[in-house]
Design an enzyme around this catalytic site. Structure first.
Site, PDB file in Angstrom:
ATOM      1  N   LYS A  76       0.772  -1.163   0.015  1.00 18.37           N
ATOM      2  CA  LYS A  76       0.144   0.183   0.017  1.00 18.37           C
ATOM      3  C   LYS A  76       0.893   1.305  -0.035  1.00 18.37           C
ATOM      4  CE  LYS A  76      -3.965   1.769   2.858  1.00 18.37           C
ATOM      5  NZ  LYS A  76      -4.680   1.248   4.057  1.00 18.37           N
ATOM      6  N   SER A 102      -9.647  -1.097   7.413  1.00 18.36           N
ATOM      7  CA  SER A 102      -8.928  -0.963   6.131  1.00 18.36           C
ATOM      8  C   SER A 102      -8.540  -2.158   5.564  1.00 18.36           C
ATOM      9  CB  SER A 102      -8.054   0.353   6.205  1.00 18.36           C
ATOM     10  OG  SER A 102      -8.982   1.567   6.306  1.00 18.36           O
ATOM     11  N   SER A 134      -9.580   1.354   3.384  1.00 23.87           N
ATOM     12  CA  SER A 134      -8.813   2.102   2.626  1.00 23.87           C
ATOM     13  C   SER A 134      -7.566   1.306   1.816  1.00 23.87           C
ATOM     14  CB  SER A 134      -8.303   3.163   3.470  1.00 23.87           C
ATOM     15  OG  SER A 134      -7.122   2.365   4.394  1.00 23.87           O
TER      16      SER A 134
END
Ligand SMILES: *[C@@H]1O[C@H](CO)[C@@H](O)[C@H](O)[C@H]1NC(C)=O
Ligand SMILES: *[C@@H]1O[C@H](CO)[C@@H](O)[C@H](O)[C@H]1NC(C)=O
Ligand SMILES: *[C@@H]1O[C@H](CO)[C@@H](O)[C@H](O)[C@H]1NC(C)=O
Ligand SMILES: *[C@@H]1O[C@H](CO)[C@@H](O)[C@H](O)[C@H]1NC(C)=O
Ligand SMILES: CC(=O)N[C@H]1CO[C@H](CO)[C@@H](O)[C@@H]1O
Length: 542
Positions: free
Chosen positions: A104, A209, A185
């Site tokens: 990420k 997330s 997320s």
């Protein structure tokens, strides 16, 4: 930070629910496990360089439509060649040797790719060194292929940016229904893991997330106990809740990646709370009989299903419960605990009490993160500099997309170590314990199983681990709904669903076992076919 729930009607998208289109015969990167990749590497049928090349091609084939990946590392091929060389000389560092992974965009790397948490402003500040989790992956022989897209600042930028949108990567879509929300997320990490754009990915979780994007992209997500994996070098929200974990095509791959990144780190003192000298082997948890005789509480109440139609979704959850029973679990249908309050009120209070500490933590933790970066041309040295830049850099699309959460953090007058923050934290924990821990204790459960949305939110202040596994998809007849701007489909036939295993801190070992035992009985991931998928695959090189 929190998945936003809004319902409005989108034009009906036409598509067929397919049965399995999973490749039979030649192995496919859509489906192959890391241990199968190891087998191909060991027998010399492929090299890590070939793998890097394939994953890059696959990313290019789908990224224009889905924006799952922000940036690829141009040096990955050279790194792979070096690891191929090591393998040829009989030096294999471990099961991740030569395996390309994506991380990420809020996980720092000191390679040529930037680390921006999706922000063009933050990407300008270069990390001085790799994050601890990336250091560990590299040491284990993994190739960091690049950065995945996300909700900018892991959802902690503003109120109106959509889940999966960032200035650096634009809007991420998931692959199973048209314009599908990837949830947030760790949006791109979920999509990339699902489509086999890498052998696995890392995400981060502060309040759902990892859990939610795993479910929406039909993959396994492991949100570790806060403190199992070091957060040093990852862009923070609040260290009280931030945690780093894998998203992968199957439980075994998730366990393997977690095993590589878990452990103590003198630079993250939450890791000193680990109850062992070093964490147990999560690969050793992969036991098909792990659920036998285990007391599993299941709770799929109406509000859990959010925008999904409960009547339509229920049979999918019921089938998952049957599979738990098939795997030997003893099922206890239990409601979430409420301590005599309405669950809605508890939700509001937990949210409110988290707000009492999250902004001051964000303020202080971000200052600490920026201390370990080197300012670039945009001269971002402090959170205040970042706040200014967000308002000026046109790529950030302010004020169309707001920055209210950053503003609240920059302007907070609440000291992170003061009594207001502490009181909010302790209260949030007590309230969340009513919801999650009470039913576990009252029924002497080995684990609680629930929908991924609920698991993500209520476990957040508790720091509990959550392991999420695919359970199928919304069937035909489900309403198609979208966010209020009509950009993201949030529900509809074919939307992947996940279920989450929860227990107390440091119980990954057993949760991974339960998830594995369920997965082996149900094998639901393979029953869904993405609408968009890459063409390049192993058959061209084998
Ligand atoms: C943990 O580390 C943080 C940041 O490095 C520091 O501010 C805090 O005082 C430390 N806490 C303890 C209990 O050592
Ligand atoms: C798997 O778990 C069972 C108990 O459920 C245990 O008896 C068995 O030894 C385990 N197998 C392995 C390979 O660890
Ligand atoms: C915190 O929780 C309590 C209930 O324990 C509630 O009365 C209070 O309003 C909450 N605080 C905030 C700021 O929401
Ligand atoms: C779909 O939405 C409509 C309008 O909100 C509602 O009346 C209907 O019951 C929903 N369908 C299902 C299957 O829940
Ligand atoms: C690797 C890749 O395709 N990155 C793209 C991500 O999205 C941004 C914004 O659309 C592009 O500029 C990148 O090229």
């Amino acid at each position: 930070m929190y998945s936003k729930i809004a319902v409005s009607l989108l034009q009906l998208s036409i598509f067929a629910l397919s049965t399995s289109s999973y490749p039979t015969g030649s192995p496919s990167l859509l489906d192959i496990s890391i241990s199968e990749i190891t087998h191909l590497l060991n027998e010399g049928s492929i090299t890590s360089r070939t793998l890097v090349d394939l994953y890059v091609r696959r990313t290019k084939e789908v990224n224009e439509a889905l924006h799952a990946v922000i940036e690829l590392n141009p040096d990955a091929s050279a790194i792979a060649a070096k690891l191929d060389e090591e393998r040829a000389q009989g030096h294999v560092r471990g099961p991740l040797h030569g395996k390309p992974l994506l991380v990420k965009d809020n996980i720092a790397t000191s390679d040529v790719t930037a680390t921006g948490s999706g922000s063009t402003c933050l990407a300008d500040a270069r990390p001085k060194r790799d994050s601890t989790v990336v250091e560990r992956l590299r040491k284990a022989g993994a190739i960091i292929l690049g950065k995945t897209n996300l909700s900018e600042f892991a959802g902690a930028r503003g109120v109106n940016p959509l889940e999966g949108w960032s200035a650096r990567g634009s809007q991420t879509f998931a692959a199973y229904i048209e314009h599908q929300t990837p949830c947030g997320s760790s949006s791109g990490s979920g999509v990339a893991a699902s489509l086999g754009l890498a052998a696995g990915t890392l995400g981060t979780d502060t309040a759902g997330s990892i859990t939610c994007p795993a479910a929406y992209s039909n993959v396994v997500g492991i949100k570790p106990t806060v403190g199992l994996t070091s957060r040093r070098g990852t862009v923070p929200i609040t260290r009280r809740q931030d945690t780093i974990g894998p998203l992968a095509q199957n439980v075994a791959d998730g366990a393997l990646i977690l095993e590589a990144i878990a452990g103590k780190d003198a630079s993250d003192n939450y890791t000193s709370a680990q109850p062992w000298a070093s964490p147990p082997s999560y690969l050793a948890s992969l036991n098909k009989t792990a659920l036998k005789g285990k007391r599993i509480g299941v709770t799929f109440t109406e509000e859990l299903v959010g925008v999904l139609d409960p009547e339509i979704a229920r049979p999918v959850f019921d089938a998952a419960v049957s599979d738990l029973e098939k795997a030997g679990a003893v099922i206890f249908p239990v409601p979430l605990g409420t301590g005599g309050f309405a669950l809605d009120d508890l939700h509001t209070w937990i949210y409110g009490n988290i707000s009492a500490f999250v902004f001051s933590d964000y303020h202080d933790n971000m200052a600490a993160y920026l201390n370990d970066t080197i300012p670039g041309p945009k001269d971002i040295e402090t959170f205040e500099d970042l706040y200014e830049c967000l308002q000026q850099d046109s790529a950030e699309q302010y004020p169309f997309y707001d920055i209210d959460l950053i503003a609240a953090a920059v302007g907070t007058g609440v000291p992170a170590d003061g009594s207001v923050a502490w009181n909010g934290y302790v209260t949030a924990i007590r309230l969340a314990e009513k919801v999650i821990l009470q039913p576990i204790e009252d029924n002497e459960l080995d684990a609680l199983v629930t929908t991924s949305d609920v698991a993500g939110f209520y476990t957040a202040p508790l720091g509990y681990p959550v392991v999420t596994v695919p359970i199928g998809a919304l069937p035909k007849g489900a309403n198609t709904t979208s966010d209020s701007t009509g950009t993201l489909a949030r529900s509809g036939p074919g939307l992947p669903l996940g279920m989450s295993f929860i227990a107390d801190r440091w119980t990954e070992e057993k949760l991974i076992g339960y998830a594995y035992a369920y997965e082996q009985v149900s094998l639901k991931r393979r029953t869904l076919t993405p609408l968009v998928k890459p063409a390049s695959d192993l058959e061209s090189v084998l």
